[in-house]
Structure formats: structure tokens, C-alpha cells
Design a protein around this motif. Structure first.
Motif, mmCIF file in Angstrom:
data_model
loop_
_atom_site.group_PDB
_atom_site.id
_atom_site.type_symbol
_atom_site.label_atom_id
_atom_site.label_comp_id
_atom_site.label_asym_id
_atom_site.label_seq_id
_atom_site.Cartn_x
_atom_site.Cartn_y
_atom_site.Cartn_z
ATOM 1 N N ASP A 29 -0.315 22.467 -65.550
ATOM 2 C CA ASP A 29 -0.728 22.776 -64.180
ATOM 3 C C ASP A 29 -2.116 22.194 -63.911
ATOM 4 O OD1 ASP A 29 -0.777 23.902 -61.624
ATOM 5 O OD2 ASP A 29 -1.644 25.783 -62.354
ATOM 6 N N GLN A 30 -2.192 20.878 -63.884
ATOM 7 C CA GLN A 30 -3.458 20.194 -63.670
ATOM 8 C C GLN A 30 -3.521 19.568 -62.279
ATOM 9 O OE1 GLN A 30 -6.243 19.744 -66.171
ATOM 10 N NE2 GLN A 30 -5.142 21.619 -66.737
ATOM 11 N N THR A 31 -4.724 19.166 -61.876
ATOM 12 C CA THR A 31 -4.913 18.593 -60.541
ATOM 13 C C THR A 31 -4.499 17.133 -60.463
ATOM 14 O OG1 THR A 31 -7.221 18.095 -61.103
ATOM 15 C CG2 THR A 31 -6.788 20.168 -59.946
ATOM 16 N N VAL A 32 -4.163 16.522 -61.581
ATOM 17 C CA VAL A 32 -3.694 15.136 -61.591
ATOM 18 C C VAL A 32 -2.197 15.129 -61.868
ATOM 19 C CG1 VAL A 32 -5.931 14.241 -62.332
ATOM 20 C CG2 VAL A 32 -4.221 14.852 -64.059
ATOM 21 N N PRO A 33 -1.481 14.084 -61.455
ATOM 22 C CA PRO A 33 -0.034 14.035 -61.674
ATOM 23 C C PRO A 33 0.322 14.152 -63.158
ATOM 24 C CG PRO A 33 -0.697 12.344 -60.110
ATOM 25 C CD PRO A 33 -1.960 12.916 -60.679
ATOM 26 N N ARG A 34 1.379 14.884 -63.432
ATOM 27 C CA ARG A 34 1.785 15.126 -64.821
ATOM 28 C C ARG A 34 2.103 13.840 -65.573
ATOM 29 N NH1 ARG A 34 2.582 15.469 -69.282
ATOM 30 N NH2 ARG A 34 3.622 17.051 -70.537
ATOM 31 N N GLU A 35 2.591 12.832 -64.873
ATOM 32 C CA GLU A 35 2.961 11.584 -65.552
ATOM 33 C C GLU A 35 1.755 10.749 -65.965
ATOM 34 O OE1 GLU A 35 3.344 10.837 -61.047
ATOM 35 O OE2 GLU A 35 3.836 12.436 -62.494
ATOM 36 N N THR A 36 0.551 11.157 -65.572
ATOM 37 C CA THR A 36 -0.640 10.383 -65.926
ATOM 38 C C THR A 36 -1.258 10.818 -67.250
ATOM 39 O OG1 THR A 36 -2.134 11.851 -64.700
ATOM 40 C CG2 THR A 36 -1.160 9.996 -63.490
ATOM 41 N N TYR A 37 -0.684 11.828 -67.888
ATOM 42 C CA TYR A 37 -1.185 12.259 -69.198
ATOM 43 C C TYR A 37 -0.019 12.780 -70.033
ATOM 44 C CZ TYR A 37 -1.073 16.991 -67.167
ATOM 45 O OH TYR A 37 -0.687 18.164 -66.561
ATOM 46 N N GLU A 38 -0.213 12.801 -71.342
ATOM 47 C CA GLU A 38 0.824 13.316 -72.232
ATOM 48 C C GLU A 38 0.266 14.454 -73.081
ATOM 49 O OE1 GLU A 38 2.227 10.500 -75.129
ATOM 50 O OE2 GLU A 38 0.201 9.890 -75.734
ATOM 51 N N ILE A 39 1.156 15.348 -73.482
ATOM 52 C CA ILE A 39 0.796 16.485 -74.320
ATOM 53 C C ILE A 39 1.515 16.352 -75.652
ATOM 54 C CG2 ILE A 39 0.815 18.996 -74.554
ATOM 55 C CD1 ILE A 39 1.011 19.141 -71.473
ATOM 56 N N ILE A 40 0.744 16.360 -76.733
ATOM 57 C CA ILE A 40 1.286 16.191 -78.079
ATOM 58 C C ILE A 40 0.957 17.427 -78.903
ATOM 59 C CG2 ILE A 40 1.240 14.784 -80.179
ATOM 60 C CD1 ILE A 40 0.301 12.435 -78.427
ATOM 61 N N VAL A 41 1.973 18.124 -79.367
ATOM 62 C CA VAL A 41 1.788 19.298 -80.212
ATOM 63 C C VAL A 41 2.074 18.897 -81.660
ATOM 64 C CG1 VAL A 41 2.642 21.606 -80.786
ATOM 65 C CG2 VAL A 41 2.345 20.933 -78.385
ATOM 66 N N VAL A 42 1.079 19.119 -82.520
ATOM 67 C CA VAL A 42 1.216 18.790 -83.941
ATOM 68 C C VAL A 42 1.178 20.101 -84.720
ATOM 69 C CG1 VAL A 42 0.350 17.396 -85.843
ATOM 70 C CG2 VAL A 42 -0.013 16.632 -83.488
ATOM 71 N N ASP A 43 2.295 20.444 -85.317
ATOM 72 C CA ASP A 43 2.469 21.769 -85.891
ATOM 73 C C ASP A 43 2.350 21.758 -87.413
ATOM 74 O OD1 ASP A 43 3.285 24.624 -85.518
ATOM 75 O OD2 ASP A 43 4.926 23.971 -86.808
ATOM 76 N N PHE A 63 5.874 17.667 -83.262
ATOM 77 C CA PHE A 63 6.295 17.289 -84.612
ATOM 78 C C PHE A 63 5.431 17.987 -85.656
ATOM 79 C CE2 PHE A 63 3.332 14.015 -83.142
ATOM 80 C CZ PHE A 63 2.445 13.887 -84.203
ATOM 81 N N ILE A 64 5.909 17.998 -86.891
ATOM 82 C CA ILE A 64 5.199 18.631 -87.995
ATOM 83 C C ILE A 64 4.183 17.662 -88.579
ATOM 84 C CG2 ILE A 64 5.439 19.631 -90.311
ATOM 85 C CD1 ILE A 64 8.191 20.632 -89.471
ATOM 86 N N GLN A 65 2.985 18.148 -88.799
ATOM 87 C CA GLN A 65 1.927 17.290 -89.316
ATOM 88 C C GLN A 65 2.213 16.851 -90.749
ATOM 89 O OE1 GLN A 65 -1.083 20.712 -89.200
ATOM 90 N NE2 GLN A 65 -1.952 19.428 -90.815
ATOM 91 N N THR A 66 1.666 15.687 -91.094
ATOM 92 C CA THR A 66 1.789 15.172 -92.456
ATOM 93 C C THR A 66 0.444 15.151 -93.169
ATOM 94 O OG1 THR A 66 1.571 12.895 -91.642
ATOM 95 C CG2 THR A 66 3.804 13.771 -91.892
ATOM 96 N N SER A 67 -0.643 15.151 -92.412
ATOM 97 C CA SER A 67 -1.982 15.175 -92.991
ATOM 98 C C SER A 67 -2.445 16.615 -93.177
ATOM 99 C CB SER A 67 -2.968 14.420 -92.099
ATOM 100 O OG SER A 67 -2.547 13.083 -91.899
#
Length: 232
Positions: free
Chosen positions: A24-38, A57-61
Motif C-alpha cells: 500500500d504505497q504511494t507509487v504504482p505497485r509495478e514500479t517496485y518488487e518485494i522479495i522475502v528471504v526466509d 525463497f529459503i536463504q542459502t547464506s
């Protein structure tokens, strides 16, 4: 494009709130990506994150610094931002990051924090942290760049060698390398909601002492740990 990297570990109680604030940001959603590293959570963290993130995805480091590095290597953006799974991001967070990098010649940007659990003690604690952050920045002595509220020029981030995979202080240490490549800038109005759960459960003095003890020993210390805590 901005790529936002969110490390997680057993965060089913918080991850949806965090990712919804990012969506829910003030810029269009397609202008940024969200990456979850678990960190291979044992709960429903990844399941809950998948509908709201672009990549999960699951972290490797190792450690939280390694999770951020894994996310950065999977990122498409020329700006890499990091936050934590228990944080709440204001609606103009992405927009303010974009504007700072567009208007200033900087390699790293960071901001301030306020407590999600709004008590007098918590406000006082983070008021002190923010004052320390401002003092360090304006005196050019130390940059208190919290991993929950920072962003990097992608090329400079990789040139600096990314985060160190240590138990504590990785977000503070990287600024010392980034400053050798260009300007590290503090925007006090770049604010995020910061969870005080660690300090409420384990105590503020004890938590700060553990962090300082580990940092003063280069990020690793036998008999003390700061990451991968289990919260009630």
C-alpha cells in the motif's frame, strides 16, 4: 526499480502486516518488487508471504546479513532497500527512497524509527536511538544504519562486498565500507514502525548489552546470540 528485501524467520504473526504496508504505497505497485528471504521457518511464514510478495525463497547464506545478500542477488532493481518482517512501512516509504536517490549523489540512504508498541518507555528508548543516529551522522563519526530502514545503490552495494554474515552489527558495519565509495545520507523523515518485542520480552538493558557485547567482538561471540530469537 526498487527491490525491497525482507528477511524472515518464524514471522507468521507479523509478515502479513509488514507486506500489506509495503503493498500500500504511494507509487504504482509495478514500479517496485518485494522479495522475502526466509530462514527455513517452521511456521506459516512463507505460505502467508507468497500472495503478497513477488519472490519468496529459503536463504542459502548464513544469518540475517546473508538473507539480505541472497535477496539482493535475486533482485532486479538498481536500488536495493531492506526492512524487517516485524516492521510497518509508511505509505511514502518507497517514494521517499526514490526521491532521495534521484535528487542526491548517494550510495546509501537510511532513516529513523518509531515504536509500534506505543508506550512512554518505548518512545523514550527510540528517541535515544534516533538522537544517537543523528549525532553520528552530523559528526561523521558513525552511521547508525538499521537494516529495517535502509537502501543502497545496487552497484555500490556489491562493490562494497554486501553484508557480513555475522550475528549482530552487520547493518551498522556495512556503512563504514559504503562511506568509502560515496555519500551515506540520513533522511530523518524516512521513518518506519519498529517492533519493540525483543526489548519487552528480554529487557531493554539486557538486549542492548548483548548487542554491544557481540558487536565489540566483531559480530560473533561465544555464549551470546542476537539473531533467531523465539518470541511469545
Amino acid at each position: 526499480m526498487i527491490s525491497v528485501v525482507v528477511p524472515t524467520y518464524n514471522e507468521e504473526q507479523n509478515i502479513e502486516r509488514c507486506l500489506r504496508s509495503l503493498a500500500d504505497q504511494t507509487v504504482p505497485r509495478e514500479t517496485y518488487e518485494i522479495i522475502v528471504v526466509d530462514g527455513n521457518s517452521k511456521d506459516r511464514t512463507r505460505e502467508l508471504a507468497k500472495p503478497l510478495a513477488d519472490k519468496v525463497f529459503i536463504q542459502t547464506s548464513k544469518r540475517v546479513g546473508g538473507a539480505r545478500n541472497d535477496g539482493a542477488m535475486a533482485a532486479k532493481g538498481d536500488i536495493i532497500a531492506t526492512t524487517d518482517a516485524d516492521c510497518i512501512l509508511p505509505r511514502d516509504w518507497i517514494e521517499r527512497i526514490e526521491r532521495n536517490f534521484a535528487e542526491r549523489q548517494i550510495v546509501q540512504l537510511y532513516g529513523t524509527v518509531y515504536p509500534i508498541e506505543d508506550t512512554f518507555r518505548n518512545r523514550l528508548s527510540l528517541m535515544g536511538a534516533n538522537a544517537f543516529s543523528r549525532f553520528g551522522y552530523y559528526t561523521r563519526t558513525i552511521y547508525f544504519t538499521l537494516g529495517c530502514n535502509t537502501a543502497f545503490d545496487r552497484d555500490a552495494f556489491f562493490q562494497a562486498g554486501m553484508y557480513r554474515c555475522i550475528d549482530a552489527g552487520d547493518d551498522l558495519e556495512i556503512a563504514q565500507r559504503m562511506r568509502k565509495l560515496g555519500k551515506v545520507y540520513l533522511d530523518p523523515r524516512l521513518k518506519v514502525g519498529f517492533s519493540m518485542r525483543r526489548y519487552q520480552q528480554f529487557g531493554t538493558i539486557k538486549s542492548l548489552w548483548e548487542w554491544l557485547y557481540i558487536v565489540l567482538r566483531g559480530g560473533e561471540a561465544s555464549g551470546a546470540t542476537y539473531s533467531r530469537r523465539e518470541y511469545k
